[in-house]
Scaffold this active site. Structure first.
Site, PDB file in Angstrom:
ATOM      1  N   GLU A  48       1.316  -1.007  -0.104  1.00  0.00           N
ATOM      2  CA  GLU A  48      -0.237   0.706  -0.118  1.00  0.00           C
ATOM      3  C   GLU A  48       0.620   1.430   0.036  1.00  0.00           C
ATOM      4  O   GLU A  48       1.578   0.964   0.848  1.00  0.00           O
ATOM      5  CB  GLU A  48      -1.185  -0.665   1.202  1.00  0.00           C
ATOM      6  CG  GLU A  48      -1.788  -1.126   1.194  1.00  0.00           C
ATOM      7  CD  GLU A  48      -3.467  -1.163   2.221  1.00  0.00           C
ATOM      8  OE1 GLU A  48      -3.960  -1.999   2.132  1.00  0.00           O
ATOM      9  OE2 GLU A  48      -2.836  -0.872   3.226  1.00  0.00           O
ATOM     10  N   CYS A  51       3.066   8.288   1.500  1.00  0.00           N
ATOM     11  CA  CYS A  51       3.987   7.458   2.664  1.00  0.00           C
ATOM     12  C   CYS A  51       4.394   6.816   1.844  1.00  0.00           C
ATOM     13  O   CYS A  51       3.642   5.339   1.138  1.00  0.00           O
ATOM     14  CB  CYS A  51       2.853   7.170   3.399  1.00  0.00           C
ATOM     15  SG  CYS A  51       3.553   6.340   4.755  1.00  0.00           S
ATOM     16  N   CYS A  86       6.517  -7.084   7.631  1.00  0.00           N
ATOM     17  CA  CYS A  86       7.490  -6.496   8.510  1.00  0.00           C
ATOM     18  C   CYS A  86       8.264  -7.593   8.904  1.00  0.00           C
ATOM     19  O   CYS A  86       7.335  -8.327   9.773  1.00  0.00           O
ATOM     20  CB  CYS A  86       6.746  -5.197   9.070  1.00  0.00           C
ATOM     21  SG  CYS A  86       8.991  -4.421  10.319  1.00  0.00           S
ATOM     22  N   CYS A 121       6.407  -5.253  15.937  1.00  0.00           N
ATOM     23  CA  CYS A 121       5.804  -4.271  17.097  1.00  0.00           C
ATOM     24  C   CYS A 121       3.889  -4.953  16.849  1.00  0.00           C
ATOM     25  O   CYS A 121       3.775  -5.154  16.528  1.00  0.00           O
ATOM     26  CB  CYS A 121       5.688  -2.952  16.658  1.00  0.00           C
ATOM     27  SG  CYS A 121       7.865  -2.565  15.685  1.00  0.00           S
ATOM     28  N   CYS A 181       1.114  -2.711  16.055  1.00  0.00           N
ATOM     29  CA  CYS A 181       1.723  -2.264  14.440  1.00  0.00           C
ATOM     30  C   CYS A 181       0.311  -3.935  13.499  1.00  0.00           C
ATOM     31  O   CYS A 181       1.300  -4.752  13.828  1.00  0.00           O
ATOM     32  CB  CYS A 181       2.507  -2.688  14.367  1.00  0.00           C
ATOM     33  SG  CYS A 181       3.345  -1.788  12.126  1.00  0.00           S
ATOM     34  N   CYS A 204      -1.989   5.281  10.047  1.00  0.00           N
ATOM     35  CA  CYS A 204      -0.026   5.094  10.650  1.00  0.00           C
ATOM     36  C   CYS A 204      -0.455   3.693  11.004  1.00  0.00           C
ATOM     37  O   CYS A 204      -1.666   3.290  12.067  1.00  0.00           O
ATOM     38  CB  CYS A 204       0.437   5.770  11.633  1.00  0.00           C
ATOM     39  SG  CYS A 204       1.158   7.352  11.396  1.00  0.00           S
TER      40      CYS A 204
HETATM   41  N1  SAH Z   1       8.544   0.402  10.116  1.00  0.00           N
HETATM   42  C1  SAH Z   1       9.554   1.792  10.295  1.00  0.00           C
HETATM   43  C2  SAH Z   1       7.994   2.649   9.498  1.00  0.00           C
HETATM   44  C3  SAH Z   1       6.986   2.869   9.480  1.00  0.00           C
HETATM   45  S1  SAH Z   1       6.036   2.754  10.450  1.00  0.00           S
HETATM   46  C4  SAH Z   1       8.661   2.106  11.639  1.00  0.00           C
HETATM   47  O1  SAH Z   1       8.662   1.381  12.143  1.00  0.00           O
HETATM   48  O2  SAH Z   1       9.407   3.513  12.592  1.00  0.00           O
HETATM   49  C5  SAH Z   1       5.205   3.888  10.797  1.00  0.00           C
HETATM   50  C6  SAH Z   1       5.289   4.874  11.845  1.00  0.00           C
HETATM   51  O3  SAH Z   1       3.288   4.754  12.523  1.00  0.00           O
HETATM   52  C7  SAH Z   1       6.125   4.115  12.788  1.00  0.00           C
HETATM   53  O4  SAH Z   1       6.522   4.794  14.349  1.00  0.00           O
HETATM   54  C8  SAH Z   1       5.288   2.832  13.994  1.00  0.00           C
HETATM   55  O5  SAH Z   1       5.740   2.535  14.947  1.00  0.00           O
HETATM   56  C9  SAH Z   1       3.646   3.729  13.710  1.00  0.00           C
HETATM   57  N2  SAH Z   1       2.824   3.036  14.106  1.00  0.00           N
HETATM   58  C10 SAH Z   1       2.473   1.387  13.853  1.00  0.00           C
HETATM   59  N3  SAH Z   1       1.331   1.141  14.001  1.00  0.00           N
HETATM   60  C11 SAH Z   1       0.503   1.711  14.395  1.00  0.00           C
HETATM   61  C12 SAH Z   1      -0.978   2.171  15.033  1.00  0.00           C
HETATM   62  N4  SAH Z   1      -1.442   1.170  15.280  1.00  0.00           N
HETATM   63  N5  SAH Z   1      -1.433   3.737  15.365  1.00  0.00           N
HETATM   64  C13 SAH Z   1      -0.814   4.191  15.128  1.00  0.00           C
HETATM   65  N6  SAH Z   1       1.170   4.379  14.509  1.00  0.00           N
HETATM   66  C14 SAH Z   1       0.930   3.220  14.699  1.00  0.00           C
HETATM   67 FE1  SF4 Z   2       8.049  -3.321  11.206  1.00  0.00          FE
HETATM   68 FE2  SF4 Z   2       5.244  -2.139  11.995  1.00  0.00          FE
HETATM   69 FE3  SF4 Z   2       7.091  -2.164  13.590  1.00  0.00          FE
HETATM   70 FE4  SF4 Z   2       7.223  -0.728  11.524  1.00  0.00          FE
HETATM   71  S1  SF4 Z   2       6.100  -0.774  13.684  1.00  0.00           S
HETATM   72  S2  SF4 Z   2       9.410  -1.704  12.436  1.00  0.00           S
HETATM   73  S3  SF4 Z   2       6.261  -1.525   9.824  1.00  0.00           S
HETATM   74  S4  SF4 Z   2       6.208  -3.602  12.493  1.00  0.00           S
END
Ligand code: SAH
Ligand code: SF4
Length: 392
Positions: free
Chosen positions: A114, A127, A134, A138, A141, A367
């Protein structure tokens, strides 16, 4: 809780298939020179041809060799026999009530990723994704719940930018006066994937975006977000030179280990040390600390005060991200009052602390919500809860 896997084992596909045409998109200038020579362009002409083809592809958005009118007809026909100029194919497009656009694009192997475009008053931000899924997990996420992962090629990364410029109808017309108002003015590597686990491809793609004779975005308009791959942070400064954002999200190692499991490999102290060393071109260039607001998990006043202490000595701003929920998510968003109180503590300590307004929520473009529904192999609710250290 079982340790979440911290791995960067991903499938990588070769840049070109042994048979069939070679895609010129995503090659660096030296690589482009090499493939042109390998397919018959005389060495003496190669430098000039690279310059010409480069401009057609990246400055004017041309996909058809026949439109490259400063090349001879014969040479154009030769190019068309051997090469293609290919970007990811758009499968679907959704437009939010707030103007945010989300595209689902298909890449080699039938995978889908996406891409999101967020229009704002003074800018338009794309974006971009760097991986399918990934490898990191996390717990808040959505992308991290997708099992299947492969690195995107540089063609697929810069191709997202080119696809978006197609859809925004933003390629300049040769000979027309230079238009300074850009719909797509900024890039954030904040889509699916951990960009620093796909370093070379992300670097090559971003270098193309910055190239003076191409897409021409300044390095100050490109932000790479990492969950904290410490050994690659210095390289990011040296080899890409873009702005840096870090998914910080917690103020103690205990909590960060759960939210951002890569913290078990490189903890808060190691991460901060790397960030302190991140060079800045200008004083105004600050590192963005992203902090997702999770109800009852990381959002107390004590957390805010600890965060301020950790930031000491780092030119930083803090982006507070209200948690965006997704099906099966094990967390809730902090209340607006809680988020405001948290923001005030950071702000009063002298750091900008904007609260990010979720964009494109109605089309699941915010995000952390990105995940291609078509990737069928996904983790179960139980696995998600286990990784979050919660029992279900
Ligand atoms: N993998 C990289 C970049 C992609 S995530 C990283 O983790 O930095 C982009 C941002 O969105 C990151 O700060 C991530 O922690 C945040 N994010 C992920 N899931 C989210 C959610 N459900 N609600 C709000 N922010 C989220
Ligand atoms: Fe991967 Fe999501 Fe963690 Fe970013 S926030 S490193 S996309 S699992």
């Amino acid at each position: 809780m079982a340790d979440a896997p911290i791995t960067q084992d991903v499938l990588t596909i070769p840049r070109k298939l042994p048979e069939g045409p070679v895609n010129l998109v995503g090659l660096t200038r030296p690589q482009l020179r090499d493939v042109l020579i390998a397919h018959g362009t005389p060495e003496k002409q190669a430098k000039m041809r690279v310059g010409q083809i480069w401009q057609w592809i990246y400055q004017w958005g041309v996909r058809d060799f026949d439109a490259m009118t400063n090349l001879s007809k014969v040479y154009r026909a030769e190019l068309a026999e051997t090469f293609v100029i290919e970007v990811p194919e758009v499968v679907s497009k959704q437009v939010s009530v707030d103007g945010t656009r989300k595209w689902l694009v298909r890449i080699a192997g039938g995978h889908e990723v996406e891409v999101v475009y967020i229009p704002e008053e003074d800018r338009g931000t794309l974006c971009v994704s760097s991986q399918v899924g990934c490898t990191l997990t996390c717990s808040f996420c959505h992308t991290g719940t997708q099992k299947l992962v492969r690195n995107l090629t540089s063609a697929e990364i810069v191709g997202q930018v080119m696809m978006a410029r197609d859809d925004l109808d933003e390629w300049p017309v040769p000979g027309a006066p230079k238009d300074e108002t850009r719909l797509l003015s900024n890039i954030v590597l904040m889509g699916m994937g951990e960009p620093l686990y796909n370093f070379e491809n992300v670097r090559d793609a971003m270098k193309i975006c910055m190239d003076e004779e191409g897409i021409q975005l300044s390095r100050r308009r490109i932000t790479l977000s990492t969950s904290g791959v410490v050994p690659e942070i210095e390289r990011t400064a040296n080899e890409i030179g873009c702005q840096l954002a870090v998914s910080f999200h917690a103020t103690t190692d205990d909590v960060r280990n759960t939210l951002v499991p890569i913290n078990k490999r490189w903890n808060i102290e190691a991460l901060l040390e790397a960030l302190k060393a991140y060079p800045r071109g200008r004083n105004s260039e600050r590192i963005t600390f992203e902090y997702v607001m999770l109800d009852g998990v990381n959002d107390t006043d004590a957390d805010a005060h600890r965060l301020v202490k950790l930031l000491e000595g780092i030119p930083a701003k803090v982006n507070l991200i209200p948690f965006n929920e997704w099906p099966g998510a094990p967390y809730k968003r902090s209340s607006n009052n809680r988020i405001r109180a948290f923001a005030n503590i950071i702000y009063n300590a002298g750091y900008a602390s904007p609260i990010r307004t979720p964009r494109g929520e109605d089309i699941l473009a915010a995000c952390g919500q990105l995940k291609s529904a078509t990737e069928r192999a996904r983790k179960s609710r139980k696995e998600i809860a286990a990784e979050a250290g919660l029992t279900s």
